[in-house]
Write a protein that holds these residues in place. Structure first.
Motif, PDB file in Angstrom:
ATOM      1  N   UNK A  83       0.854  -1.190   0.000  1.00 26.30           N
ATOM      2  CA  UNK A  83       0.000   0.000   0.000  1.00 26.30           C
ATOM      3  C   UNK A  83       0.886   1.234   0.000  1.00 26.30           C
ATOM      4  N   UNK A  84       0.285   2.403  -0.144  1.00 24.60           N
ATOM      5  CA  UNK A  84       1.092   3.631  -0.045  1.00 24.60           C
ATOM      6  C   UNK A  84       1.751   3.724   1.338  1.00 24.60           C
ATOM      7  N   UNK A  85       2.805   4.477   1.463  1.00 23.65           N
ATOM      8  CA  UNK A  85       3.509   4.580   2.738  1.00 23.65           C
ATOM      9  C   UNK A  85       2.641   5.196   3.835  1.00 23.65           C
ATOM     10  N   UNK A 137      -8.756   7.474   4.739  1.00 20.44           N
ATOM     11  CA  UNK A 137      -8.796   6.786   3.442  1.00 20.44           C
ATOM     12  C   UNK A 137      -7.919   5.538   3.471  1.00 20.44           C
ATOM     13  N   UNK A 138      -6.778   5.614   4.141  1.00 23.21           N
ATOM     14  CA  UNK A 138      -5.909   4.435   4.262  1.00 23.21           C
ATOM     15  C   UNK A 138      -6.601   3.326   5.047  1.00 23.21           C
ATOM     16  N   UNK A 163      -7.537  -0.303   3.689  1.00 25.85           N
ATOM     17  CA  UNK A 163      -7.071  -1.505   4.383  1.00 25.85           C
ATOM     18  C   UNK A 163      -8.224  -2.468   4.632  1.00 25.85           C
ATOM     19  N   UNK A 164      -9.369  -1.926   5.062  1.00 23.20           N
ATOM     20  CA  UNK A 164     -10.536  -2.790   5.305  1.00 23.20           C
ATOM     21  C   UNK A 164     -11.076  -3.367   3.999  1.00 23.20           C
TER      22      UNK A 164
END
Length: 124
Positions: A72-74, A82-83, A87-88
């Motif tokens: 994923x993005x850092x 949003x991360x 993730x979900x």
């Protein structure tokens, strides 16, 4: 006194010997040997149980095989919400793929266990 049954038995000695002295043809039922005795189930029991366990683990903890992470993005991305949503979503996608394995291996495991129980109860 007369013989009350079929007099062919009294008059034809070959018929009488074929009726009483010759054994019927012996047959082997491979279905009964392999399946009702539990041989096939005992061969596949460990394999099916292990694969069912692995698929359950993949369903319960989808990121367990990836050390709890995914590509994923850092982490320094400013939009944390949003991360978390992403993730979900990834966890849901991985979990839905693992559900197929849970169903397939679960049904096979259930069939093996039922076969072993039936063959053990038949042998008593």
């Amino acid at each position: 006194l007369e013989f009350p049954g079929n007099q062919t038995v009294c008059n034809d000695p070959q018929y009488a010997s074929s009726l009483f002295l010759e054994a019927p043809e012996a047959t082997v039922s491979w279905v009964e040997i392999w399946f009702t005795s539990g041989i096939v189930a005992s061969l596949f029991a460990k394999l099916v149980a292990a694969n069912f366990g692995f698929s359950l683990h993949a369903y319960v903890d989808p990121l367990g095989k990836a050390n709890g992470t995914y590509e994923a993005p850092p982490d320094h991305v400013p939009d944390v919400a949003a991360m978390d949503r992403m993730r979900h979503e990834k966890i849901g996608i991985i979990r839905s793929g693992a559900l197929r394995g849970v169903i397939v291996w679960g049904l096979l495991f259930q069939g093996v266990v039922i076969n072993l129980i039936v063959s053990a109860s038949d042998n008593r």
